[in-house]
Design a protein around this motif. Structure first.
Motif, PDB file in Angstrom:
ATOM      1  N   TYR A  12     -23.772-103.751  72.729  1.00 39.98           N
ATOM      2  CA  TYR A  12     -24.341-102.612  71.997  1.00 39.98           C
ATOM      3  C   TYR A  12     -24.351-101.370  72.889  1.00 39.98           C
ATOM      4  O   TYR A  12     -23.947-100.280  72.467  1.00 39.98           O
ATOM      5  CB  TYR A  12     -25.751-102.940  71.532  1.00 39.98           C
ATOM      6  CG  TYR A  12     -26.402-101.851  70.719  1.00 39.98           C
ATOM      7  CD1 TYR A  12     -26.270-101.817  69.338  1.00 39.98           C
ATOM      8  CD2 TYR A  12     -27.161-100.850  71.321  1.00 39.98           C
ATOM      9  CE1 TYR A  12     -26.863-100.818  68.575  1.00 39.98           C
ATOM     10  CE2 TYR A  12     -27.751 -99.846  70.574  1.00 39.98           C
ATOM     11  CZ  TYR A  12     -27.598 -99.839  69.211  1.00 39.98           C
ATOM     12  OH  TYR A  12     -28.180 -98.838  68.465  1.00 39.98           O
ATOM     13  N   TYR A  72     -30.776-101.481  69.840  1.00 39.52           N
ATOM     14  CA  TYR A  72     -30.176-102.813  69.748  1.00 39.52           C
ATOM     15  C   TYR A  72     -31.123-103.803  69.065  1.00 39.52           C
ATOM     16  O   TYR A  72     -30.710-104.562  68.181  1.00 39.52           O
ATOM     17  CB  TYR A  72     -29.811-103.338  71.141  1.00 39.52           C
ATOM     18  CG  TYR A  72     -29.441-104.803  71.114  1.00 39.52           C
ATOM     19  CD1 TYR A  72     -28.320-105.242  70.417  1.00 39.52           C
ATOM     20  CD2 TYR A  72     -30.230-105.760  71.763  1.00 39.52           C
ATOM     21  CE1 TYR A  72     -27.983-106.581  70.366  1.00 39.52           C
ATOM     22  CE2 TYR A  72     -29.905-107.105  71.709  1.00 39.52           C
ATOM     23  CZ  TYR A  72     -28.779-107.513  71.009  1.00 39.52           C
ATOM     24  OH  TYR A  72     -28.460-108.845  70.941  1.00 39.52           O
ATOM     25  N   GLU A  76     -28.455-104.539  63.241  1.00 35.77           N
ATOM     26  CA  GLU A  76     -27.653-105.740  63.038  1.00 35.77           C
ATOM     27  C   GLU A  76     -26.316-105.657  63.776  1.00 35.77           C
ATOM     28  O   GLU A  76     -25.786-106.665  64.224  1.00 35.77           O
ATOM     29  CB  GLU A  76     -27.396-105.957  61.539  1.00 35.77           C
ATOM     30  CG  GLU A  76     -28.641-106.340  60.752  1.00 35.77           C
ATOM     31  CD  GLU A  76     -29.146-107.744  61.096  1.00 35.77           C
ATOM     32  OE1 GLU A  76     -28.413-108.501  61.763  1.00 35.77           O
ATOM     33  OE2 GLU A  76     -30.281-108.076  60.711  1.00 35.77           O
ATOM     34  N   THR A  77     -25.750-104.446  63.893  1.00 32.84           N
ATOM     35  CA  THR A  77     -24.467-104.249  64.562  1.00 32.84           C
ATOM     36  C   THR A  77     -24.548-102.963  65.380  1.00 32.84           C
ATOM     37  O   THR A  77     -25.484-102.164  65.220  1.00 32.84           O
ATOM     38  CB  THR A  77     -23.308-104.114  63.552  1.00 32.84           C
ATOM     39  OG1 THR A  77     -23.366-102.812  62.940  1.00 32.84           O
ATOM     40  CG2 THR A  77     -23.369-105.198  62.481  1.00 32.84           C
ATOM     41  N   SER A  80     -24.812-100.020  62.804  1.00 35.00           N
ATOM     42  CA  SER A  80     -25.700-100.026  61.638  1.00 35.00           C
ATOM     43  C   SER A  80     -26.969 -99.229  61.930  1.00 35.00           C
ATOM     44  O   SER A  80     -27.347 -99.024  63.084  1.00 35.00           O
ATOM     45  CB  SER A  80     -26.062-101.457  61.235  1.00 35.00           C
ATOM     46  OG  SER A  80     -26.745-102.119  62.283  1.00 35.00           O
ATOM     47  N   GLN A 265     -15.535-106.608  71.670  1.00 36.66           N
ATOM     48  CA  GLN A 265     -16.288-105.406  71.308  1.00 36.66           C
ATOM     49  C   GLN A 265     -15.376-104.402  70.627  1.00 36.66           C
ATOM     50  O   GLN A 265     -15.734-103.791  69.622  1.00 36.66           O
ATOM     51  CB  GLN A 265     -16.899-104.783  72.556  1.00 36.66           C
ATOM     52  CG  GLN A 265     -17.569-103.439  72.303  1.00 36.66           C
ATOM     53  CD  GLN A 265     -17.644-102.608  73.565  1.00 36.66           C
ATOM     54  OE1 GLN A 265     -17.495-103.103  74.665  1.00 36.66           O
ATOM     55  NE2 GLN A 265     -17.873-101.327  73.400  1.00 36.66           N
ATOM     56  N   GLN A 268     -14.571-105.471  67.104  1.00 34.16           N
ATOM     57  CA  GLN A 268     -15.713-105.288  66.210  1.00 34.16           C
ATOM     58  C   GLN A 268     -15.886-103.816  65.858  1.00 34.16           C
ATOM     59  O   GLN A 268     -16.098-103.458  64.698  1.00 34.16           O
ATOM     60  CB  GLN A 268     -16.989-105.806  66.879  1.00 34.16           C
ATOM     61  CG  GLN A 268     -18.236-105.653  66.017  1.00 34.16           C
ATOM     62  CD  GLN A 268     -19.484-106.099  66.753  1.00 34.16           C
ATOM     63  OE1 GLN A 268     -19.649-105.830  67.930  1.00 34.16           O
ATOM     64  NE2 GLN A 268     -20.367-106.784  66.055  1.00 34.16           N
ATOM     65  N   GLU A 272     -15.760-102.089  61.930  1.00 34.95           N
ATOM     66  CA  GLU A 272     -16.996-101.658  61.284  1.00 34.95           C
ATOM     67  C   GLU A 272     -16.956-100.172  60.936  1.00 34.95           C
ATOM     68  O   GLU A 272     -16.266 -99.382  61.597  1.00 34.95           O
ATOM     69  CB  GLU A 272     -18.179-101.940  62.214  1.00 34.95           C
ATOM     70  CG  GLU A 272     -18.427-103.432  62.390  1.00 34.95           C
ATOM     71  CD  GLU A 272     -19.480-103.695  63.451  1.00 34.95           C
ATOM     72  OE1 GLU A 272     -19.751-102.784  64.255  1.00 34.95           O
ATOM     73  OE2 GLU A 272     -20.009-104.809  63.474  1.00 34.95           O
TER      74      GLU A 272
END
Length: 276
Positions: A12, A72, A76-77, A80, A265, A268, A272
């Motif tokens: 994060y 963090y 959730e992500t 987000s 990372q 992801q 997103e």
């Protein structure tokens, strides 16, 4: 809310590199209403109007030092919107109380995700002697990566709200990093000012924290050396928050001057979408 882990905190924090510092914030997207609210609550901390308006125009996520950790815990992500939790809304000094495993900097383990403290400030140790912190002092005002040894950290702690795995102590040798390959995402190490020893100065776009893609390892079938250092060719720049590519440096850079961005990372981040 999913289990919160030390590895998750590190991922994060890495995803927020380059995002702006706003006092009293924890990952909301910058907008005028947020600025007005924070300015009313903390008038002594809001004087850089041009910077705030730029952050609003660019829809940047904003943090202060402890807000990076709360962001963090409450998200959730990495992209987000955080869900506020009043029970965990503490300042940097208070969060130390929730680190029952702690000690002086002489005893810090090589535990990515451990917190490091100085008076009124907290950072996230990410391993290999590196820290990610939201710095609110001139000329920085952003989430940035620094060397553990460069800053006057006083103590460390493992936060009770986060699950940690057992790892080696910091004085044990670390395994060598894997060799670079085409497609890797890399950024210049903190403090580097040239592409390679004795080479051209780094431009601003190479200092933002956004990584570049390695596009070439050889030229004419041979490895490339500049300034006596093995080099790779850097191509497009990638925004980790959006996954979008933009024009990069398109220049050879010393392997020893670069650090890899974890592939999981990056994948992801690319998959997103930012949600306000």
């Amino acid at each position: 809310m999913a289990e919160k882990t030390a590895a998750g905190l590190v991922a994060y924090a890495q995803a927020q590199l380059g995002n702006p510092y706003w006092y009293g914030t924890f990952g909301y997207v910058a907008n005028q209403a947020l600025l007005d609210n924070r300015r009313e609550k903390y008038p002594d901390h809001y004087s850089r109007e041009e910077d705030y308006q730029r952050d609003i125009r660019q829809s940047k996520r904003v943090y202060d030092c402890v807000g990076l950790i709360k962001g963090y815990l409450w998200s959730e992500t990495p992209t987000s919107k955080p869900s506020y939790n009043g029970a965990q809304d503490v300042n940097a000094d208070e969060i130390k109380k929730y680190c029952k495993t702690n000690g002086s900097m002489a005893t810090i383990p090589d535990q990515p995700g451990a917190l490091v403290f100085m008076k009124g400030h907290v950072g996230v140790y990410i391993g290999d002697g590196q820290v990610i912190e939201a710095r609110g002092s001139s000329p920085y005002y952003k989430v940035m990566q620094t060397k553990l040894s460069e800053r006057a950290w006083l103590s460390w702690g493992k936060l009770d709200w986060i699950t940690y795995s057992v790892v080696r102590t910091i004085d044990e040798p670390l395994p060598p990093p894997p060799p670079p390959k085409i497609g890797d995402l890399v950024r210049f190490q903190n403090g580097r000012t040239t592409y390679y020893p004795g080479g051209p100065a780094l431009p601003a776009l190479a200092k933002t924290g956004d990584p570049h893609v390695i596009t070439q390892m050889t030229s004419g079938g041979k490895e490339v050396f500049k300034g006596a250092s093995k080099c790779v060719l850097l191509g497009a720049r990638v925004n980790l928050a959006t996954g979008k590519e933009s024009a990069g440096v398109n220049t050879w850079a010393a392997v020893d001057f670069l650090e890899r961005v974890p592939e999981a990372q990056a994948a992801q981040a690319a998959a997103e979408k930012i949600s306000a």
